[in-house]
Enzyme design. Structure first.
Site, PDB file in Angstrom:
ATOM      1  N   GLN A  68      -7.249   8.930   2.752  1.00  0.00           N
ATOM      2  CA  GLN A  68      -6.191   8.860   3.617  1.00  0.00           C
ATOM      3  C   GLN A  68      -4.975   8.429   3.127  1.00  0.00           C
ATOM      4  OE1 GLN A  68      -8.331   6.860   7.144  1.00  0.00           O
ATOM      5  NE2 GLN A  68      -9.336   6.331   5.432  1.00  0.00           N
ATOM      6  N   ASP A  99      -0.883   2.256   8.232  1.00  0.00           N
ATOM      7  CA  ASP A  99      -1.613   1.301   9.239  1.00  0.00           C
ATOM      8  C   ASP A  99      -0.977   1.185  10.567  1.00  0.00           C
ATOM      9  OD1 ASP A  99      -3.257   0.714   7.187  1.00  0.00           O
ATOM     10  OD2 ASP A  99      -2.505  -1.034   6.753  1.00  0.00           O
ATOM     11  N   GLU A 156     -11.807   0.123   9.892  1.00  0.00           N
ATOM     12  CA  GLU A 156     -12.349  -0.816   8.755  1.00  0.00           C
ATOM     13  C   GLU A 156     -12.270  -2.190   9.012  1.00  0.00           C
ATOM     14  OE1 GLU A 156     -10.250  -0.559   4.994  1.00  0.00           O
ATOM     15  OE2 GLU A 156      -8.209  -0.867   6.141  1.00  0.00           O
ATOM     16  N   GLY A 161       0.923  -1.251   0.030  1.00  0.00           N
ATOM     17  CA  GLY A 161      -0.136  -0.050  -0.097  1.00  0.00           C
ATOM     18  C   GLY A 161       0.874   1.162  -0.137  1.00  0.00           C
ATOM     19  N   VAL A 203      18.212   8.326  -2.548  1.00  0.00           N
ATOM     20  CA  VAL A 203      18.888   8.470  -3.771  1.00  0.00           C
ATOM     21  C   VAL A 203      20.095   9.456  -3.461  1.00  0.00           C
ATOM     22  CG1 VAL A 203      18.886   9.487  -5.961  1.00  0.00           C
ATOM     23  CG2 VAL A 203      17.089   7.914  -5.369  1.00  0.00           C
ATOM     24  N   GLU A 235     -17.518  10.129  20.248  1.00  0.00           N
ATOM     25  CA  GLU A 235     -18.359   9.349  21.510  1.00  0.00           C
ATOM     26  C   GLU A 235     -17.920   7.990  21.776  1.00  0.00           C
ATOM     27  OE1 GLU A 235     -19.583  12.229  19.622  1.00  0.00           O
ATOM     28  OE2 GLU A 235     -19.585  13.119  21.487  1.00  0.00           O
TER      29      GLU A 235
END
Ligand code: ADP
Length: 323
Positions: A255, A127, A222, A11, A24, A187
């Site tokens: 994101q 993550d 998720e 990812g 580099v 909340e």
């Protein structure tokens, strides 16, 4: 060492470009040729390499994504795939590889290292689930994107007296949800690591309603048992949450593609440059990350077996502060 290669894999994460640039330019400062490998491990297998000069990485520090591209490469899971990659590397005269990526990518790096090729990993994933680094490249940016969204959603939730379920990324790890939820004053926070029955979440939201709260923000990871849509559906089907009107929003890939924050650019520059220094000095088979504000070097074989728990203070605080 004369020829060093660098790739980004898995990812993408904001700050990967800053890390490439650091690799580099650090390599060049040691008088070493640096090669970019395109499309992660697929590019390794295909021999998709290009020599990079200082100008090739100019004006990329502020860009999200990765100029080298990234890919998920099933072939690299096989011994034959990795053998082919090794032949490509050796054929091009490359004598070291830097792998910028998360868990899967570092598992691939460790496999290559165990076949005798010099590899150093750079900790990069939004993550924050990678063992061997307190924080990884991309986390700060992803958190800030989630936080901005939560702040905005709270405004509209208040105007309409709604309960909003906001789903944030993180695969099986609840770090982004936990930290953006706390910083956003949610909340309730729903995590894969803590299995709370939906009834209990609904009850908490309802209590807030009865106390006159104008909104409820629920941050949902998720990877939790119910994602935002699933939780919404559960509430609806079971007649829960009669007070607020409720909606769900999935933040998703916004994101991942954001402009890297200052913290991510600095972290990526630090880790990228340190990884280049390490491999040039002859170190191999480690992940370069940070621990307690210092560079941390962890053997890749530990990294791939390790598990990084959620920060315990914040886990407890989430419960206590959501009143
Ligand atoms: P991330 O690095 O973001 O966790 P993935 O889990 O998708 O991303 O892994 C990226 C790539 O790393 C995979 O597509 C594959 O090529 C390589 N990889 C992952 N796991 C392994 C493994 N066990 N052995 C060899 N290569 C692997």
């Amino acid at each position: 060492m004369r020829n060093l290669a660098v790739l980004t894999s898995g990812g993408d994460a904001p700050g990967m470009n800053a890390a490439i640039r650091a690799v580099v330019r650090t390599g060049l400062s040691h008088g070493i040729n640096v090669w970019g490998v395109y499309q992660g491990y697929s590019g390794l297998i295909e021999g998709n390499f290009k020599r990079l000069g200082a100008r090739d990485v100019g004006s990329i520090i502020q860009r999200g994504g990765t100029i080298l591209g990234s890919a998920r490469c099933p072939e690299f899971h096989t011994e034959e795939g990795r053998e082919l990659a090794l032949r490509r590397l050796r054929g091009a005269g490359i004598d070291g590889l830097i792998v910028i990526g998360g868990n899967g990518s570092q598992t691939g790096a460790e496999a290559l290292h165990s076949m005798g090729f010099p590899v150093v990993g750079v900790a990069s994933t939004i993550d924050n689930d990678l063992y061997g680094s307190d924080v990884t490249i991309g986390v700060d940016t992803a958190l800030n994107v989630a936080l901005n969204a939560i702040d905005n959603l709270k405004v509209t939730a208040s105007s309409h007296r709604r309960a909003l379920l906001v789903e944030v990324m993180g695969r099986k790890c609840g770090y982004l949800a936990l930290m953006s939820g706390i910083a956003g004053g949610a909340e309730a926070i729903v995590l894969p690591e803590v299995d709370v029955p939906p009834e209990q979440i609904a009850e908490r939201i309802q209590e807030g309603y009865e106390r006159g709260k104008p909104h409820a923000i629920v941050v949902v990871a998720e990877g939790a048992r119910y994602n935002a849509e699933g939780l919404c559906a559960y509430f609806r089907e079971n007649g829960l949450l009669t007070g607020y009107e409720f909606r769900s929003t999935v933040l998703g890939y916004v994101q991942r593609g954001a402009t890297p924050t200052c913290a991510d650019r600095l972290l990526a520059t630090w880790l990228g440059s340190s990884a280049a220094d390490e491999i040039i000095a002859g170190t191999t088979g480690i992940l370069v990350g940070t621990s307690k504000g210092e560079i941390a070097k962890t053997p890749l074989e530990e990294v791939v077996k390790g598990f990084k728990p959620l920060p315990s203070w914040f886990l407890k605080a989430a419960e206590m502060l959501a009143r």
